[in-house]
Design a protein around this motif. Sequence first.
Motif, mmCIF file in Angstrom:
data_model
loop_
_atom_site.group_PDB
_atom_site.id
_atom_site.type_symbol
_atom_site.label_atom_id
_atom_site.label_comp_id
_atom_site.label_asym_id
_atom_site.label_seq_id
_atom_site.Cartn_x
_atom_site.Cartn_y
_atom_site.Cartn_z
ATOM 1 N N VAL A 203 7.418 32.076 23.507
ATOM 2 C CA VAL A 203 6.560 33.163 23.039
ATOM 3 C C VAL A 203 7.374 34.117 22.166
ATOM 4 O O VAL A 203 8.507 34.472 22.509
ATOM 5 C CB VAL A 203 5.934 33.922 24.224
ATOM 6 C CG1 VAL A 203 5.066 35.078 23.733
ATOM 7 C CG2 VAL A 203 5.105 32.964 25.083
ATOM 8 N N TYR A 204 6.773 34.533 21.057
ATOM 9 C CA TYR A 204 7.459 35.368 20.069
ATOM 10 C C TYR A 204 6.645 36.608 19.722
ATOM 11 O O TYR A 204 5.402 36.559 19.693
ATOM 12 C CB TYR A 204 7.678 34.591 18.771
ATOM 13 C CG TYR A 204 8.656 33.450 18.857
ATOM 14 C CD1 TYR A 204 9.972 33.597 18.429
ATOM 15 C CD2 TYR A 204 8.255 32.199 19.343
ATOM 16 C CE1 TYR A 204 10.869 32.540 18.482
ATOM 17 C CE2 TYR A 204 9.147 31.138 19.404
ATOM 18 C CZ TYR A 204 10.456 31.322 18.972
ATOM 19 O OH TYR A 204 11.338 30.275 19.028
ATOM 20 N N ALA A 205 7.343 37.688 19.410
ATOM 21 C CA ALA A 205 6.728 38.816 18.721
ATOM 22 C C ALA A 205 6.671 38.434 17.249
ATOM 23 O O ALA A 205 7.682 38.008 16.680
ATOM 24 C CB ALA A 205 7.562 40.078 18.912
ATOM 25 N N THR A 206 5.506 38.544 16.648
ATOM 26 C CA THR A 206 5.331 38.075 15.273
ATOM 27 C C THR A 206 4.487 39.054 14.461
ATOM 28 O O THR A 206 3.805 39.918 15.004
ATOM 29 C CB THR A 206 4.628 36.698 15.241
ATOM 30 O OG1 THR A 206 3.350 36.802 15.903
ATOM 31 C CG2 THR A 206 5.465 35.631 15.928
ATOM 32 N N PHE A 207 4.540 38.877 13.163
ATOM 33 C CA PHE A 207 3.553 39.455 12.260
ATOM 34 C C PHE A 207 2.713 38.293 11.735
ATOM 35 O O PHE A 207 3.242 37.210 11.475
ATOM 36 C CB PHE A 207 4.212 40.189 11.085
ATOM 37 C CG PHE A 207 4.905 41.467 11.461
ATOM 38 C CD1 PHE A 207 4.180 42.560 11.908
ATOM 39 C CD2 PHE A 207 6.283 41.577 11.372
ATOM 40 C CE1 PHE A 207 4.813 43.753 12.257
ATOM 41 C CE2 PHE A 207 6.934 42.751 11.715
ATOM 42 C CZ PHE A 207 6.197 43.844 12.158
ATOM 43 N N ALA A 208 1.421 38.517 11.585
ATOM 44 C CA ALA A 208 0.517 37.488 11.065
ATOM 45 C C ALA A 208 -0.098 37.989 9.764
ATOM 46 O O ALA A 208 -0.647 39.093 9.714
ATOM 47 C CB ALA A 208 -0.570 37.168 12.077
ATOM 48 N N PHE A 220 2.584 31.863 20.353
ATOM 49 C CA PHE A 220 3.102 30.840 21.258
ATOM 50 C C PHE A 220 3.352 29.556 20.476
ATOM 51 O O PHE A 220 2.515 29.109 19.693
ATOM 52 C CB PHE A 220 2.101 30.568 22.391
ATOM 53 C CG PHE A 220 2.441 29.362 23.229
ATOM 54 C CD1 PHE A 220 3.444 29.423 24.171
ATOM 55 C CD2 PHE A 220 1.768 28.161 23.042
ATOM 56 C CE1 PHE A 220 3.769 28.299 24.939
ATOM 57 C CE2 PHE A 220 2.079 27.040 23.794
ATOM 58 C CZ PHE A 220 3.087 27.113 24.744
ATOM 59 N N VAL A 221 4.519 28.974 20.712
ATOM 60 C CA VAL A 221 4.875 27.685 20.113
ATOM 61 C C VAL A 221 5.274 26.745 21.244
ATOM 62 O O VAL A 221 6.170 27.066 22.040
ATOM 63 C CB VAL A 221 6.056 27.825 19.132
ATOM 64 C CG1 VAL A 221 6.460 26.463 18.580
ATOM 65 C CG2 VAL A 221 5.717 28.785 17.998
ATOM 66 N N GLY A 222 4.603 25.598 21.349
ATOM 67 C CA GLY A 222 4.996 24.647 22.387
ATOM 68 C C GLY A 222 3.826 23.903 22.985
ATOM 69 O O GLY A 222 2.699 23.963 22.480
ATOM 70 N N LEU A 258 10.584 36.238 22.899
ATOM 71 C CA LEU A 258 10.258 37.001 24.092
ATOM 72 C C LEU A 258 10.551 36.264 25.393
ATOM 73 O O LEU A 258 11.123 36.821 26.320
ATOM 74 C CB LEU A 258 8.772 37.406 24.063
ATOM 75 C CG LEU A 258 8.326 38.273 22.876
ATOM 76 C CD1 LEU A 258 6.850 38.632 23.017
ATOM 77 C CD2 LEU A 258 9.173 39.534 22.772
ATOM 78 N N ARG A 259 10.143 35.001 25.475
ATOM 79 C CA ARG A 259 10.364 34.269 26.728
ATOM 80 C C ARG A 259 10.181 32.777 26.523
ATOM 81 O O ARG A 259 9.589 32.320 25.531
ATOM 82 C CB ARG A 259 9.398 34.755 27.821
ATOM 83 C CG ARG A 259 7.939 34.455 27.553
ATOM 84 C CD ARG A 259 7.078 34.746 28.774
ATOM 85 N NE ARG A 259 5.657 34.580 28.503
ATOM 86 C CZ ARG A 259 5.015 33.408 28.596
ATOM 87 N NH1 ARG A 259 5.665 32.313 28.934
ATOM 88 N NH2 ARG A 259 3.711 33.352 28.343
ATOM 89 N N ASP A 260 10.659 32.013 27.501
ATOM 90 C CA ASP A 260 10.519 30.559 27.476
ATOM 91 C C ASP A 260 9.085 30.148 27.826
ATOM 92 O O ASP A 260 8.344 30.901 28.481
ATOM 93 C CB ASP A 260 11.467 29.907 28.480
ATOM 94 C CG ASP A 260 12.923 30.038 28.084
ATOM 95 O OD1 ASP A 260 13.188 30.342 26.902
ATOM 96 O OD2 ASP A 260 13.791 29.847 28.949
#
Length: 294
Positions: A203-208, A220-222, A258-260
């Motif tokens: 999980v990432y903090a992102t801009f879209a 979220f990537v995965g 942010l986290r796994d």
Amino acid sequence: MKSFLSFVNSKLPYERVAIGKFDGMHKAHKYLLGLVGTNGCALSIASVKPPFITPPKERTKYTHTPFFRLRFESIKSWDSMQFLQLLFMVMPHLKCIVIGYDFHFGKDRMSHASDLYGLLKLMGKAEVQIKIVAPQTYLNIPLHTSIIKDLLKQGEIQNANAMLERFYHIKGRIIKGQGIGSKELYPTINMKNTLYFVPKHGVYATFAYYNGMLYNAVSFVGNRFSTDERFCIETHIIDETINTKHNEVITIFFVAYLRDNRKFLNLSDLKTQIKSDISHAKEKLSTHDRTYCK
């Protein structure tokens, strides 16, 4: 980005050329390109096979230097002299070649950057200037696209971004998701990725960036371990509701890891965690400069 080979007959007028893969368009690449000046161009010699840190069509975004491409697959069997002959055939006014210290050319990487001096002398081109750029580093780490990929694999997104001098991003078409998010969790935008290197799952903090607007987001990537276990890239827009359409383009800028990824026993626990992720993402995004979204 135009094909270098398409100018065999019409020729290019430039007197200086920077040669390399330019597959990352990171800080070292931009430094090298800055050495060609106003009457120079760039020649990207690279494979066309994804995944990319910076896809070929995007590389011109990060420099004012005119860019031309030469597919590695089309010249990989050529010897060093054949490559140089092509270079001067297309660029008859060439006076300066700018390359990195680790530049190799010719079949099976037979020639090194320093071999240019002798080869140009054999061609009667000894007057052509050669600039070999010394290794560039960040925090004593060599600036290479392969290093950036390793950092992304490890979730070291901030160091990767510093090397790129921008937020790493993935751009893709919006696709249909499971439909669970909007009903039982938080609404998400799902995207399809075919070109870009995928960072560490989690999980990432992102801009879209969508439809001309930049939004705070958490992505979220995965593989969705808690539901269908399928791989996805999905993004929740924080504190705003936007209407998106399938097949339109969205860009996700990765700001902080942010986290796994992990499995939750029920959707209630997952929703609680997502709420925490959103709060954490808002804190991270508030401390980062949006101008890094390039």
